[in-house]
Every structure is written in structure tokens, then in C-alpha cells.
Write a protein that holds these residues in place. Sequence first.
Motif, PDB file in Angstrom:
ATOM      1  N   MET A  20     -31.318 -10.783 -16.137  1.00 32.82           N
ATOM      2  CA  MET A  20     -31.141  -9.758 -17.169  1.00 32.82           C
ATOM      3  C   MET A  20     -29.760  -9.138 -17.115  1.00 32.82           C
ATOM      4  O   MET A  20     -29.218  -8.728 -18.141  1.00 32.82           O
ATOM      5  N   PHE A  21     -29.170  -9.052 -15.887  1.00 31.88           N
ATOM      6  CA  PHE A  21     -27.849  -8.441 -15.733  1.00 31.88           C
ATOM      7  C   PHE A  21     -26.934  -9.439 -15.026  1.00 31.88           C
ATOM      8  O   PHE A  21     -26.727  -9.353 -13.817  1.00 31.88           O
ATOM      9  N   PRO A  22     -26.382 -10.393 -15.733  1.00 32.26           N
ATOM     10  CA  PRO A  22     -25.609 -11.467 -15.096  1.00 32.26           C
ATOM     11  C   PRO A  22     -24.340 -10.998 -14.407  1.00 32.26           C
ATOM     12  O   PRO A  22     -23.803 -11.705 -13.557  1.00 32.26           O
ATOM     13  N   ASN A  23     -23.837  -9.803 -14.751  1.00 27.15           N
ATOM     14  CA  ASN A  23     -22.604  -9.297 -14.134  1.00 27.15           C
ATOM     15  C   ASN A  23     -22.876  -8.232 -13.068  1.00 27.15           C
ATOM     16  O   ASN A  23     -21.948  -7.561 -12.613  1.00 27.15           O
ATOM     17  N   LEU A  24     -24.138  -8.092 -12.690  1.00 27.18           N
ATOM     18  CA  LEU A  24     -24.520  -7.066 -11.721  1.00 27.18           C
ATOM     19  C   LEU A  24     -23.840  -7.299 -10.372  1.00 27.18           C
ATOM     20  O   LEU A  24     -23.892  -8.395  -9.825  1.00 27.18           O
ATOM     21  N   GLN A  25     -23.216  -6.238  -9.833  1.00 31.49           N
ATOM     22  CA  GLN A  25     -22.538  -6.333  -8.537  1.00 31.49           C
ATOM     23  C   GLN A  25     -23.183  -5.468  -7.464  1.00 31.49           C
ATOM     24  O   GLN A  25     -23.022  -5.733  -6.272  1.00 31.49           O
ATOM     25  N   TYR A  26     -23.906  -4.422  -7.889  1.00 26.16           N
ATOM     26  CA  TYR A  26     -24.556  -3.518  -6.935  1.00 26.16           C
ATOM     27  C   TYR A  26     -25.997  -3.318  -7.375  1.00 26.16           C
ATOM     28  O   TYR A  26     -26.268  -3.027  -8.532  1.00 26.16           O
ATOM     29  N   LEU A  27     -26.946  -3.457  -6.416  1.00 29.63           N
ATOM     30  CA  LEU A  27     -28.368  -3.262  -6.716  1.00 29.63           C
ATOM     31  C   LEU A  27     -29.047  -2.553  -5.559  1.00 29.63           C
ATOM     32  O   LEU A  27     -28.931  -2.967  -4.406  1.00 29.63           O
ATOM     33  N   ARG A  43     -41.810 -17.694  -3.551  1.00 36.36           N
ATOM     34  CA  ARG A  43     -40.476 -18.308  -3.447  1.00 36.36           C
ATOM     35  C   ARG A  43     -39.824 -18.483  -4.817  1.00 36.36           C
ATOM     36  O   ARG A  43     -39.532 -19.592  -5.265  1.00 36.36           O
ATOM     37  N   PRO A  44     -39.552 -17.379  -5.526  1.00 40.68           N
ATOM     38  CA  PRO A  44     -38.892 -17.498  -6.828  1.00 40.68           C
ATOM     39  C   PRO A  44     -37.436 -17.914  -6.664  1.00 40.68           C
ATOM     40  O   PRO A  44     -36.836 -17.743  -5.604  1.00 40.68           O
ATOM     41  N   THR A  45     -36.864 -18.485  -7.726  1.00 41.35           N
ATOM     42  CA  THR A  45     -35.454 -18.869  -7.695  1.00 41.35           C
ATOM     43  C   THR A  45     -34.628 -17.667  -8.115  1.00 41.35           C
ATOM     44  O   THR A  45     -34.540 -17.330  -9.297  1.00 41.35           O
ATOM     45  N   VAL A  46     -34.058 -16.991  -7.136  1.00 35.33           N
ATOM     46  CA  VAL A  46     -33.229 -15.807  -7.389  1.00 35.33           C
ATOM     47  C   VAL A  46     -31.821 -16.126  -6.920  1.00 35.33           C
ATOM     48  O   VAL A  46     -31.569 -16.255  -5.728  1.00 35.33           O
ATOM     49  N   ILE A  47     -30.908 -16.262  -7.870  1.00 40.73           N
ATOM     50  CA  ILE A  47     -29.531 -16.656  -7.545  1.00 40.73           C
ATOM     51  C   ILE A  47     -28.566 -15.752  -8.298  1.00 40.73           C
ATOM     52  O   ILE A  47     -28.762 -15.460  -9.477  1.00 40.73           O
ATOM     53  N   SER A  48     -27.546 -15.287  -7.600  1.00 42.55           N
ATOM     54  CA  SER A  48     -26.483 -14.525  -8.254  1.00 42.55           C
ATOM     55  C   SER A  48     -25.178 -14.784  -7.522  1.00 42.55           C
ATOM     56  O   SER A  48     -25.102 -14.632  -6.305  1.00 42.55           O
ATOM     57  N   THR A  49     -24.168 -15.156  -8.272  1.00 39.76           N
ATOM     58  CA  THR A  49     -22.843 -15.386  -7.693  1.00 39.76           C
ATOM     59  C   THR A  49     -21.963 -14.150  -7.811  1.00 39.76           C
ATOM     60  O   THR A  49     -20.834 -14.148  -7.330  1.00 39.76           O
ATOM     61  N   GLY A  68     -28.529 -18.757   0.836  1.00 40.01           N
ATOM     62  CA  GLY A  68     -27.680 -19.265  -0.233  1.00 40.01           C
ATOM     63  C   GLY A  68     -27.914 -18.672  -1.599  1.00 40.01           C
ATOM     64  O   GLY A  68     -27.290 -19.108  -2.576  1.00 40.01           O
ATOM     65  N   HIS A  69     -28.776 -17.654  -1.711  1.00 40.11           N
ATOM     66  CA  HIS A  69     -29.077 -17.096  -3.019  1.00 40.11           C
ATOM     67  C   HIS A  69     -27.987 -16.153  -3.521  1.00 40.11           C
ATOM     68  O   HIS A  69     -27.797 -16.004  -4.723  1.00 40.11           O
ATOM     69  N   PHE A  70     -27.292 -15.491  -2.593  1.00 41.89           N
ATOM     70  CA  PHE A  70     -26.221 -14.556  -2.975  1.00 41.89           C
ATOM     71  C   PHE A  70     -24.997 -14.880  -2.128  1.00 41.89           C
ATOM     72  O   PHE A  70     -24.710 -14.201  -1.142  1.00 41.89           O
ATOM     73  N   ASN A  71     -24.254 -15.883  -2.527  1.00 42.77           N
ATOM     74  CA  ASN A  71     -23.181 -16.385  -1.658  1.00 42.77           C
ATOM     75  C   ASN A  71     -21.937 -15.511  -1.645  1.00 42.77           C
ATOM     76  O   ASN A  71     -21.037 -15.743  -0.847  1.00 42.77           O
ATOM     77  N   GLN A  72     -21.849 -14.514  -2.526  1.00 45.91           N
ATOM     78  CA  GLN A  72     -20.708 -13.596  -2.517  1.00 45.91           C
ATOM     79  C   GLN A  72     -21.058 -12.239  -1.903  1.00 45.91           C
ATOM     80  O   GLN A  72     -20.216 -11.348  -1.857  1.00 45.91           O
ATOM     81  N   LEU A  73     -22.283 -12.094  -1.451  1.00 47.31           N
ATOM     82  CA  LEU A  73     -22.748 -10.801  -0.927  1.00 47.31           C
ATOM     83  C   LEU A  73     -21.926 -10.387   0.295  1.00 47.31           C
ATOM     84  O   LEU A  73     -21.810 -11.134   1.262  1.00 47.31           O
ATOM     85  N   HIS A  74     -21.364  -9.168   0.268  1.00 48.03           N
ATOM     86  CA  HIS A  74     -20.604  -8.685   1.433  1.00 48.03           C
ATOM     87  C   HIS A  74     -21.287  -7.511   2.129  1.00 48.03           C
ATOM     88  O   HIS A  74     -20.946  -7.156   3.259  1.00 48.03           O
ATOM     89  N   THR A  75     -22.280  -6.864   1.450  1.00 46.74           N
ATOM     90  CA  THR A  75     -22.975  -5.727   2.042  1.00 46.74           C
ATOM     91  C   THR A  75     -24.473  -5.869   1.793  1.00 46.74           C
ATOM     92  O   THR A  75     -24.902  -6.032   0.647  1.00 46.74           O
TER      93      THR A  75
END
Length: 378
Positions: free
Chosen positions: A1-8, A26-32, A53-60
Amino acid sequence: MFPNLQYLNFGRSSIWDERLYFFLTRPTVISTNLLELHVSLRTFYDCLYLLDGHFNQLHTLYVDLDLIGDLNREVNNIKKLPSLKCFWLHCKMITFVYDEFVLPLLQRMSNLEKLDLCINVGRRKRFFDDNDLKMNIINYMPQLNKFTFNICSLSSFYNEINLPSNEHIQKTFSNFNNKQIIYWTDYFPKEKYGYCHIYSYPYQLKYYNKITNNFPGGIFKYVRQVSLHDERPFEHEFFLRIAESFPFMEELIIRNHEQQINKQFRKSKNGNQDLSIIKYPYLKQLNLIDTCIDYYEQFLFDTKMDLAFGVRVGMIYGLVKEVTHNFTRNRTRNNCAKINYVNLRTEIQYGGYPDKFSGEQQQIPEYIKDYFPHTQID
């Protein structure tokens, strides 16, 4: 729903302890794009799933876990997590698989800069020590510059002679000169286990559990919930220390069936003045269910304790009846009048065991309501 989401921030419900749970679906939850995630999860498996591998850019990543148990399903706990810079893991329930599952996850975070770890570790014959901090965590994180932790460790034992002393354990932390680390231990020969608590100071959590007579003290201005437990009695001076250490305490739970030794000794150590009347000015909830009558006297006698108005209290009906002389005693009347709500358990004790009940119910007479004029009685 929010493809540009950076903070959740997906926290627990304020009404129910609802947490995300991926074990069955085991849903497919992926965000780059997601960079920071705060989440409440049911199991440790769910944490590993999110890091697979679902959030490969996650830093926090902030994770509030309900349970860390055996993994009954295969999930990746080997692949490195180079993007992760900040990791926060809290779980109140004791885990017996820390070495098998939690440590491998931490050792995957080679670029971590900030780590906050709050966990209860159960082991058979070994406490959490300096090797767990330095050799098994810090040495795997060369970029780490901020490490806060609160780690409680329980270990079964059969021969107290072989247990390390507080002084011996304290020396193992000599390499952490740039950090203030508090470490203390206690042993429970009746229950046959040892307990140690190690944490970075100043203490940031809102709760401090399982305090014994060996509690080293300090000022804990953030703590609101406190629990006490020991196989030795808590004397009046101990409750004074609790008041000094936790000035904003709102909830207090006591577990102790050992009778006080000095309850009739009303003079302080210097012998020239009465012991101070204790005040917990912000106390809202008090649980005396798992104690003996001495602690009813400690909190209901107005010569020992000045209870705050509006406090909610849990007690055993038979012990309240005894300590108040069948709801006629003046010494307990003032504090009982300040109680806003009281839960009176009416089970009859039997066999000399305060935690075992016959199941027979007693009727609470109407006249005790006059003794609790401002109180809702359950």
C-alpha cells in the motif's frame, strides 16, 4: 500500500497483547525502501523471518518479543546482515536457547553500531559472564559504539561451594573501563538455583524485576514497576532502600514467605530515633498475594507505612482479617481507608503451604465495607 515507506512502527495494541506471527502463514513481505522498523512479534522465528532477505536496506530494527523458544521450522540464521546499524531486542520471558539461536543472530551483524539487549537467560550450570559480552558479542561487532543491556541469568546448582563469588565475577569486567556496569548475584538454596543480574547504568527500563536483599541500590528514575523475591526476609530498612532507589515506583509485587526477624525492633542502628515511616508517593498497585502476614503488617500499619491515596491492592482475605483483628484494629485503619480497590482472595490455605488452597470459598461479611470506606472490594 505504501511502496515508498521508509519508517514503520507496528506496536502492540493498547488493549490486547497482539503481536505479529508469521509461523503459520509465511506471507511474502518484501520492501527495498524500508529503513527503520519497530515491531512487536510473537516468537523468535518471526524475528528471523523478517531478517531473511525481506528488507535488505533495513538499517534500524526494534523488536519486542513475547517468546524465544525452540525453532520447529527451518529459517536462515547464518547469512550476514551488513546493512543493519542499530538493533534493539527485548524479551521478558526466560529463554533456554540463547546460545543456540540468539547468539548466532547477533554474530551476523558485523556492521552494527548500536545494540540494546534486554533478555532473561536460563542455563544449567553457568551464569551470563564477561565472555558472553566480549568474546561472543562485542568481538563480532567492530563498529559497535553504543551497547546498552539488561540481562538476567538463572542457573540451577547443587553445590554452592563451586559457585563464583560476587568479587570474582566483578573482576571479569575490568576490561570494560569505559562503561558503568552493575553486576550482582544471589542464590536460592531451597529452590536450588542461582540468579545474576547485569546491566549498563544508568538504567533506562520502566521495570526492575526479582530484587533480593543483595540488591546493590542506585537511583532508577525511569522505573515504574518493581518486583521483590527472596528466601530471606525483607526487613523495614530494605523497604526504605526501595523507596530511595525507585522514587517514581507505581507498581510493587512482593513474593516472600519468610517472617521478618526485626519487626519488633523499632529503633534505627544509631539507637536514638525511631525508624522512618516509609512513603511510596506514586504507588498505584500493590500485590501481597504471595507473602506472609508480616508484609501485611509492613504495609498496613500506619506506624511503618504511609500508603498513597487511591492505591489498588491484592491480598488474601484470611491474612487481612488477622492483621486487622477482624477489621477493628486502629493501627491498620488509616491505610485501609486509603485503598481505592482491593482484591481479596478467599481461598482457605491448608497443609501449611501458603500457595496451596482447598478451593473452599469464604463469604466476606458486609461490615468490612465500613473498614474500607472508599474501596471497591472484589
